[in-house]
Scaffold this motif. Structure first.
Motif, PDB file in Angstrom:
ATOM      1  N   PHE B  81       0.810  -1.218   0.000  1.00  0.00           N
ATOM      2  CA  PHE B  81       0.000   0.000   0.000  1.00  0.00           C
ATOM      3  C   PHE B  81       0.845   1.271   0.000  1.00  0.00           C
ATOM      4  N   ILE B  82       2.148   1.099  -0.079  1.00  0.00           N
ATOM      5  CA  ILE B  82       3.023   2.266  -0.074  1.00  0.00           C
ATOM      6  C   ILE B  82       3.740   2.313  -1.405  1.00  0.00           C
ATOM      7  N   PRO B  90       2.443  -8.195   0.449  1.00  0.00           N
ATOM      8  CA  PRO B  90       1.450  -7.221   0.953  1.00  0.00           C
ATOM      9  C   PRO B  90       2.001  -6.344   2.077  1.00  0.00           C
ATOM     10  N   LEU B  91       2.844  -6.911   2.933  1.00  0.00           N
ATOM     11  CA  LEU B  91       3.385  -6.110   4.037  1.00  0.00           C
ATOM     12  C   LEU B  91       4.867  -5.831   3.856  1.00  0.00           C
ATOM     13  N   GLY B  92       5.361  -6.045   2.634  1.00  0.00           N
ATOM     14  CA  GLY B  92       6.769  -5.762   2.381  1.00  0.00           C
ATOM     15  C   GLY B  92       7.674  -6.936   2.725  1.00  0.00           C
ATOM     16  N   THR B  93       8.989  -6.670   2.606  1.00  0.00           N
ATOM     17  CA  THR B  93       9.956  -7.730   2.898  1.00  0.00           C
ATOM     18  C   THR B  93      10.984  -7.236   3.896  1.00  0.00           C
ATOM     19  N   ASP B  94      11.731  -8.171   4.476  1.00  0.00           N
ATOM     20  CA  ASP B  94      12.779  -7.784   5.421  1.00  0.00           C
ATOM     21  C   ASP B  94      14.139  -7.716   4.721  1.00  0.00           C
ATOM     22  N   ALA B  95      15.186  -7.619   5.512  1.00  0.00           N
ATOM     23  CA  ALA B  95      16.511  -7.402   4.945  1.00  0.00           C
ATOM     24  C   ALA B  95      17.011  -8.600   4.150  1.00  0.00           C
ATOM     25  N   GLN B  96      16.418  -9.767   4.359  1.00  0.00           N
ATOM     26  CA  GLN B  96      16.820 -10.937   3.599  1.00  0.00           C
ATOM     27  C   GLN B  96      15.868 -11.172   2.428  1.00  0.00           C
ATOM     28  N   GLY B  97      14.950 -10.239   2.201  1.00  0.00           N
ATOM     29  CA  GLY B  97      14.001 -10.405   1.121  1.00  0.00           C
ATOM     30  C   GLY B  97      12.929 -11.443   1.414  1.00  0.00           C
ATOM     31  N   ARG B  98      12.612 -11.635   2.685  1.00  0.00           N
ATOM     32  CA  ARG B  98      11.554 -12.581   3.051  1.00  0.00           C
ATOM     33  C   ARG B  98      10.242 -11.829   3.238  1.00  0.00           C
ATOM     34  N   SER B 267      15.612  -7.264  15.254  1.00  0.00           N
ATOM     35  CA  SER B 267      16.603  -7.178  14.186  1.00  0.00           C
ATOM     36  C   SER B 267      16.219  -6.121  13.163  1.00  0.00           C
ATOM     37  N   GLY B 268      14.982  -5.656  13.198  1.00  0.00           N
ATOM     38  CA  GLY B 268      14.590  -4.603  12.264  1.00  0.00           C
ATOM     39  C   GLY B 268      14.910  -3.215  12.765  1.00  0.00           C
ATOM     40  N   ARG B 269      15.408  -3.124  14.000  1.00  0.00           N
ATOM     41  CA  ARG B 269      15.568  -1.782  14.568  1.00  0.00           C
ATOM     42  C   ARG B 269      16.601  -0.945  13.846  1.00  0.00           C
ATOM     43  N   ASP B 270      17.591  -1.611  13.236  1.00  0.00           N
ATOM     44  CA  ASP B 270      18.591  -0.846  12.509  1.00  0.00           C
ATOM     45  C   ASP B 270      18.033  -0.223  11.236  1.00  0.00           C
ATOM     46  N   PHE B 271      16.891  -0.727  10.789  1.00  0.00           N
ATOM     47  CA  PHE B 271      16.329  -0.209   9.546  1.00  0.00           C
ATOM     48  C   PHE B 271      15.228   0.814   9.790  1.00  0.00           C
ATOM     49  N   MET B 272      15.027   1.189  11.030  1.00  0.00           N
ATOM     50  CA  MET B 272      13.903   2.067  11.346  1.00  0.00           C
ATOM     51  C   MET B 272      13.871   3.301  10.452  1.00  0.00           C
ATOM     52  N   LEU B 273      15.037   3.815  10.123  1.00  0.00           N
ATOM     53  CA  LEU B 273      15.082   5.045   9.331  1.00  0.00           C
ATOM     54  C   LEU B 273      14.801   4.792   7.861  1.00  0.00           C
ATOM     55  N   VAL B 274      15.154   3.621   7.373  1.00  0.00           N
ATOM     56  CA  VAL B 274      15.005   3.374   5.937  1.00  0.00           C
ATOM     57  C   VAL B 274      13.835   2.462   5.623  1.00  0.00           C
ATOM     58  N   ALA B 275      13.517   1.556   6.523  1.00  0.00           N
ATOM     59  CA  ALA B 275      12.464   0.581   6.245  1.00  0.00           C
ATOM     60  C   ALA B 275      11.727   0.317   7.547  1.00  0.00           C
ATOM     61  N   TRP B 276      10.897   1.259   7.906  1.00  0.00           N
ATOM     62  CA  TRP B 276      10.245   1.196   9.212  1.00  0.00           C
ATOM     63  C   TRP B 276       9.419  -0.055   9.394  1.00  0.00           C
ATOM     64  N   TRP B 277       8.895  -0.587   8.257  1.00  0.00           N
ATOM     65  CA  TRP B 277       7.961  -1.696   8.373  1.00  0.00           C
ATOM     66  C   TRP B 277       8.604  -2.966   8.931  1.00  0.00           C
ATOM     67  N   VAL B 278       9.898  -3.141   8.708  1.00  0.00           N
ATOM     68  CA  VAL B 278      10.551  -4.381   9.134  1.00  0.00           C
ATOM     69  C   VAL B 278      10.399  -4.584  10.643  1.00  0.00           C
ATOM     70  N   SER B 279      10.506  -3.485  11.385  1.00  0.00           N
ATOM     71  CA  SER B 279      10.406  -3.590  12.829  1.00  0.00           C
ATOM     72  C   SER B 279       8.986  -3.272  13.316  1.00  0.00           C
ATOM     73  N   THR B 280       8.358  -2.319  12.651  1.00  0.00           N
ATOM     74  CA  THR B 280       7.091  -1.808  13.164  1.00  0.00           C
ATOM     75  C   THR B 280       5.938  -2.784  12.991  1.00  0.00           C
ATOM     76  N   ILE B 281       5.861  -3.438  11.838  1.00  0.00           N
ATOM     77  CA  ILE B 281       4.701  -4.303  11.600  1.00  0.00           C
ATOM     78  C   ILE B 281       4.682  -5.498  12.555  1.00  0.00           C
ATOM     79  N   PRO B 282       5.799  -6.215  12.710  1.00  0.00           N
ATOM     80  CA  PRO B 282       5.751  -7.273  13.725  1.00  0.00           C
ATOM     81  C   PRO B 282       5.504  -6.701  15.121  1.00  0.00           C
ATOM     82  N   GLY B 283       6.010  -5.486  15.368  1.00  0.00           N
ATOM     83  CA  GLY B 283       5.782  -4.856  16.667  1.00  0.00           C
ATOM     84  C   GLY B 283       4.293  -4.641  16.900  1.00  0.00           C
TER      85      GLY B 283
END
Lengths: 576, 312, 336
Positions: B81-82, B90-98, B267-283
């Motif tokens: 949606f972004i 649908p909710l994006g991918t993480d740093a490993q492309g999962r 593990s998504g916290r390092d990406f908060m500035l560039v890819a907020w969804w990695v940490s925020t959505i599971p949060g």
């Protein structure tokens, strides 16, 4: 983020209203200033003796603005230095801090190798005798001139037993970094002679890591006194430290002799105050830089590099790394006891993709066991190409095929399955390697360990694969080859980092020969052969050499992080 | 039960007994459900928890991705949606492309298992030891109670950090570490209840009729305290899930390839500035589950055991 | 009588402290991983002789029970040994770091009280009002969020985006605060250093709030439910019927009785405060005990971990002791 941000914001605003009545000091209303300029308000009190220093500065630093404001540089480290005693640590950040306050006989530049610092010249009398002439007129921070006595004292404190008396008498942990040094003697007021136990081709590289301390001061105050108030001959003098060295404040040493004459600029440091501060969390460190609280940060996470590059006002600096990364495979255990399997593993991993995806392009693919920047790297070696078909073919030759159609390779009814052991720092690359191996039908997973926990298991040959790095900050095979690729000999330095169980007689022989060969061309031949053998027998997936990435605010000038991770703040200026 | 006609055969008698029990249980359940409906927050909480459980159970049916396999070329893709997002993720991918949605759905398994199993076993151990200690007292009680006191002297998180550093990361280890101290609270509650219930009349009455101690504990006393334990346990499940997240933040939780919300947030916290969804959505997924569990637990408490109010 | 009971409670906690010491010691020593490896770092040359030397220096070559005995006898004397990594007496390290941690914990507690009391009381008084619903929803969110995550979000919003508050640390390095008690707020008040006071207060806001939020949420809920109970009780009804003003009824009669369960919960939350500070101190680079312990655990710095965890346990036991004593004053009916 929107929803969360808004909810949190609303919550905090509500609380803010509640708080406003109770704690006026905490409400942040008049703090609109864009941060970053800290030193304005409180300066007068402590800077009384500064004007004298100020007067000299323009001469030394032509491009420096005619600053009347004292300048401050704040550097954020990722882990705390452990001491300020140059002889009592084995830690890079500690050395980085210490080398801003203490100079050594020689130093190393980010690009051009070793340069004289406190030494004026060197002369090899023979293979094992090194005559050093010292620079004259060098002052320690307490105003005392450096002489041969200080240098002799410094090295004896490192190489003799139990010379560090606080808190309990012990031997310097840096002895091993200059193990061949047998004795040192004074041969004049500004001359010393070093005697080595064997030819020592890497002597100059290793001398970089020893810093000179003042004998007279040490005899007066002892180690404990040195810890409270370190005195060196470096560009900055110690002012104060927070407990555990979580913050160290240093001031420009006005009477600095200028540093290595080969390395511009020469003269006292440019900034007036340097603060080293520890921020262990990577995300916090980056946030502090973005908020303008610090000027330079160490260890930028690779993922953030491309984003930080787009932020106006942030400069990203990369230096050649000194810690190549491999996935070592246990050559004494199935399935990795088969060289074909090990080669297949090398073909199965797309290293360039790792460089691009995990390191944001800030890394280089390794061609073999040594870093491409090692002085004796075998230049004829080419990285194993990414070729999954070849990998599958090799695996099939070794008997590994997907015979039961479950998408996983198997042999004799056993699935190809193994664990990549690693440490937290290598989590991302390990997961990526595991992912690529999964793609060709190998069930690889990752397990995170503490180094000290897994090390004994690795040395006992109990694990299958270990992804890690090994530093070669001296850019020389010594310190590296004998540790990683020599057969493991317990109780010696040989094979102390050999986690693949690799043991090739010829390679062992070559490694030992290389250590005592002085002729450069001869050494190159020796190491070329050793590297070629290791390359062919592939005890590891040769992965990448990541750059060292640091970042700084826009107004930080003339700053180059060194390859060995050293942060020398001597040259750095702050200006527009 | 006293309505049992004296003339029936033993087997019939048993069936009859059980049918009465079933009826009673059904009546209780109906009553409980009726009360639950009157308690909308608890009801919503309960429904969300059930949805999570269903998602966890049917994860492979809901998503076609493998939660541990990624495609590095699609790493850090934003949610669909972004701008820049892809329909495939649908909710994006993480740093490993999962795929994040897949990992969140599978992550529900781990988080629920960590929460439920660690609390469940804690309840079991705590109840058994608590019952024995509280009922028999004596030396056994003294030893267990002292040990419990000792464990109580450690703040939970500090203790868990220590244990995880000792036994290493992993799902089983994490659960073990949580149980290691988690049982103490249940032990204390059950022991206390045992000691007070033991003196009640109905227990005395049961003793007079010659029933064994075990029977008294299990049949007479336990039914009276099981509700408090249940409420307390539900409240603790949410805490355990947060504990997993905190330990993972320190690198002491669950290994990276296993999808667990805590370690995903961490593990998504390092990406908060560039890819907020990695940490925020599971949060957010974690927050909603814990929130629902807590809402449900509080509703339960109101319905079943108003006495327990002060145990937060 | 009361004094004797209190003394009794103090005496009872002594064997507990010993037990704690033994448990911590055993845990650390049985943990796999050789501290000597960590002391020496990686890379470079290390001789076997050097390793043996280090081992004997820290008594690591002695049998376990001897090590334990040495540890206990020294601990009684107030000597917790030397940190492997920092080569400094553990007691010194703890003493240096403790004020930072206590300052943060007290701030968090203060935040928790300031937030929870008005919310808890008003939510009970205006039960089912909008305020009640919203604040209870907020309270639920407060305990449903991992602290580190909330901390990172707060940093991004209030420090990086808005520039209102600092990201990390305790005080600006140039605040010129003279050394004193180590409690920076207190020190700057004592020395009349306004800049240092403002700086240290600003640094306290985000970590203090993050650490206090979860506790505030729990306290608000407990206070609300016990207030609801006391507001319905006979004596409150009686006070009302006597024509006492409403605020007087609420604050004097209802609140005083509602405080009893609240104080118990505060005592229990001290553990959360201590454990949470390990996480929050790491997120905000707060130079306190928690951050030091986390680093020490990873470095297998046995003496430092042992000493610090002992301090945590003592603090926790003490806090609960204080709560018990407070309890008797709030509710004279309860004996210790």
């Amino acid at each position: 983020m929107f929803s969360i941000k808004r909810v949190v914001l609303t919550l905090v605003l509500i609380l803010g209203v509640v708080l406003a009545g109770c704690t006026p000091a905490a409400t942040p209303t008049e703090v609109e200033a864009p941060a970053a300029e800290p030193a304005e308000v409180e300066a007068p009190a402590a800077e009384v003796e500064e004007p004298a220093v100020e007067a000299e500065e323009p001469a030394a630093e032509a491009e420096a603005p005619p600053a009347t404001e004292p300048t401050t540089l704040i550097v954020a480290f990722s882990s705390a230095p452990t001491t300020v005693d140059p002889a009592d640590h084995r830690d890079r950040n500690t050395e980085s801090l210490i080398r801003n306050m203490f100079d050594g006989l020689v130093t190393r530049d980010a690009t051009s190798g070793v340069h004289n610092e406190l030494a004026e010249s060197f002369n090899w009398a023979d293979d094992t005798t090194l005559e050093v002439t010292l620079r004259q007129g060098v002052l320690f921070h307490n105003g005392v001139e450096m002489t041969a006595d200080d240098v002799v004292y410094t090295f004896e404190r490192v190489i003799k037993e139990n010379m560090i008396e606080y808190p309990e008498a012990h031997t310097s942990p840096r002895k091993g970094l200059i193990a061949q040094l047998e004795s040192i003697e004074k041969t004049g007021d500004y001359a010393v002679t070093m005697h080595f136990s064997a030819p020592y081709p890497t002597a100059m590289q290793m001398l970089v890591h020893q810093q000179v301390i003042p004998m007279g001061y040490m005899q007066e105050v002892g180690t404990q006194g040195l810890l409270d108030a370190p005195i060196g001959a470096g560009p900055f003098k110690f002012i104060s430290a927070q407990p555990g060295y979580t913050e160290v404040v240093m001031e420009k040493f006005a009477d600095y002799y200028g540093g290595a004459p080969d390395l511009e600029p020469v003269g006292p440091a440019c900034v007036d105050t340097v603060v080293f501060r520890v921020i262990p969390e990577a995300s916090t460190r980056v946030a502090a830089l973005l908020a303008g609280e610090v000027d330079i940060i160490q260890n930028v996470p690779a993922e953030l590099v491309s984003t930080l590059e787009q932020v106006p006002g942030i400069q990203i600096k990369t230096a050649v790394g000194t810690s190549p990364q491999w996935m070592e495979m246990n050559v004494n255990q199935a399935p990795f006891d088969d060289v074909k399997v090990r080669q297949a593993m090398n073909y199965a991993v797309d290293k360039q993709l790792l460089v691009d995806a995990i390191f944001g392009g800030k890394a280089e693919v390794l061609s073999g066991p040594l870093s491409p920047y090692n002085a004796f790297v075998n230049k004829s070696l080419q990285p194993y190409a990414y070729d999954p078909d070849k990998a599958l073919a090799l695996l099939a030759e070794a008997g590994w095929t997907d015979s039961d159609g479950d998408t996983f390779l198997d042999k004799g009814g056993t699935k190809f399955s193994f664990i990549i052991d690693t440490e937290e720092d290598f989590r991302a690359i390990s997961e990526a390697v595991a992912g690529q191996l999964q793609a060709i039908g190998i069930e690889a997973s990752v397990r995170i360990w503490e180094y000290s926990v897994i090390k004994p298991l690795l040395q006992a040959g109990e694990r299958q694969a270990f992804l890690n790095n090994w530093g070669d900050s001296a850019f020389d095979p010594v310190g590296h080859m004998e540790a990683k690729w020599h057969g493991y000999v317990e109780g010696t330095t040989y094979g102390r980092g050999n986690f693949s169980g690799y043991n090739n007689e010829r390679v062992n022989e070559l490694i030992k020969l290389g250590e005592v060969t002085v002729d450069i061309a001869e050494r190159q031949t020796i190491y070329d052969e050793a590297q070629q053998i290791i390359y062919d027998e592939v005890p590891a997936i040769f992965l990448v050499l990541p750059d060292v990435v640091s970042a700084a605010a826009a107004d930080v000038q003339n700053w180059e992080p060194a390859a060995d991770g050293r942060f020398n703040m001597h040259d750095v200026c702050i200006g527009q | 039960m006293e309505t049992t006609p004296p003339t029936v055969q033993p087997t019939n008698r048993l069936i009859h007994l059980w049918s009465i029990r079933l009826k009673l249980w059904l009546r209780d359940t109906k009553e409980f459900l009726r009360e639950l409906i009157l308690h909308p927050t608890a009801l919503i909480g309960g429904i969300i928890v059930i949805l999570y459980i269903l998602a966890a159970l049917f994860a492979p049916q809901i998503t076609s991705y493998d939660p541990t396999k990624g495609n590095l070329r699609d790493r850090l893709k934003p949610p669909a949606f972004i701008e820049g997002g892809m329909k495939e993720y649908p909710l994006g991918t993480d740093a490993q492309g999962r795929d994040l949605l897949t990992r969140i759905i599978y992550g529900a398994r781990i988080s629920l298992i960590v929460g439920v199993v660690s609390v469940g076993i804690s309840v079991l151990i705590g109840s058994i030891l608590g019952a024995l200690s509280g009922f028999y007292r004596g030396k056994l009680d003294a030893i267990i109670s002292r040990f419990a006191d000792l464990l109580m002297a450690f703040p939970f998180l500090i203790f868990a950090i220590g244990v995880m550093a000792f036994i290493g990361s992993g799902v089983t280890n994490l659960i073990a570490a949580l149980i290691f101290k988690g049982w103490v609270e249940f032990f204390r509650v059950v022991r206390g209840e045992m000691m007070s219930e033991k003196t009640e009349e109905y227990v005395e009455a049961a003793k007079v009729t010659g029933r064994g101690n075990l029977a008294i504990i299990v049949r007479e006393i336990f039914p009276n305290i099981v509700q408090s334990i249940f409420v307390l346990a539900t409240l603790r499940i949410g805490e355990m899930i947060i504990m997993e997240a905190s330990l993972s933040f320190l690198g002491l939780g669950i290994p990276p390839h296993i999808p667990a919300w805590g370690s995903m947030v961490a593990s998504g916290r390092d990406f908060m500035l560039v890819a907020w969804w990695v940490s925020t959505i599971p949060g957010i997924a974690l927050m909603i589950l814990v929130l629902s569990i807590n809402l449900f637990a509080e509703g339960l408490r109101d319905i079943l055991d108003p006495r327990l109010k002060t145990i937060a | 009588m009361k004094a004797i009971k209190i003394l009794e409670r103090v005496l009872v906690s002594i064997p507990i402290m010993f037990g704690v010491a033994i448990i911590v010691f055993l845990f650390m020593r049985l943990t796999p991983g050789d501290p000597v490896d960590i002391m020496m770092g990686r890379g470079g040359a290390v001789s076997a002789g050097e390793i043996e030397k280090l081992r004997s220096e820290f008594n690591l070559d002695k049998p376990l029970h001897v090590q334990l005995w040495l540890f206990l006898t020294d601990a009684v004397k107030g000597d917790l040994g030397y940190s492997y990594v920092q080569k400094t007496p553990v007691t010194d390290l703890i003493r240096e770091r403790l004020p930072a941690t206590i300052e943060l914990a007290l701030t968090a507690l203060l935040f928790a009280l300031i937030i929870s009391f008005p919310i808890g009381i008003l939510s009970a008084v205006w039960q089912n009002s909008l305020l009640d619903r919203f604040s209870m929803a907020g309270a639920f969110m407060g305990i449903s969020m991992p602290g580190f995550w909330m901390g990172i979000i707060l940093i991004l919003v209030f420090a990086v985006k808005l520039h209102w508050l600092p990201v990390q640390g305790r005080i600006d390095f140039d605040a010129q605060l003279a050394a004193g008690t180590g409690f920076f707020v207190l020190d700057s008040l004592l020395s009349g250093n306004r800049a240092a006071l403002i700086s240290s207060l600003k640094h306290l806001v985000l970590p203090g709030f993050t650490l206090g939020a979860g506790i505030a949420a729990i306290l608000a809920r407990v206070l609300r439910s016990s207030m609801l109970e006391t507001l319905r009780s006979d004596y409150v009804v009686l006070a009302r019927s006597k024509g006492s003003p409403e605020w007087n009824v609420v604050l004097k009669h209802a609140l005083r009785n509602a405080l009893i369960p609240t104080v118990t919960v505060i005592g229990l939350q001290v553990g959360v405060l201590l454990g949470g500070n390990m996480i929050i101190e790491t997120v905000f680079s707060w130079p306190g005990l928690g951050r030091m312990v986390v680093a020490a655990i990873f470095q297998r710095d046995f003496p430092l971990v042992q000493g610090s965890v002992m301090v945590y346990a003592i603090t926790f036991v003490l806090a609960n002791l204080i709560v018990d004593i407070l309890y008797t004053y709030l509710n004279p009916k309860i004996a210790l």
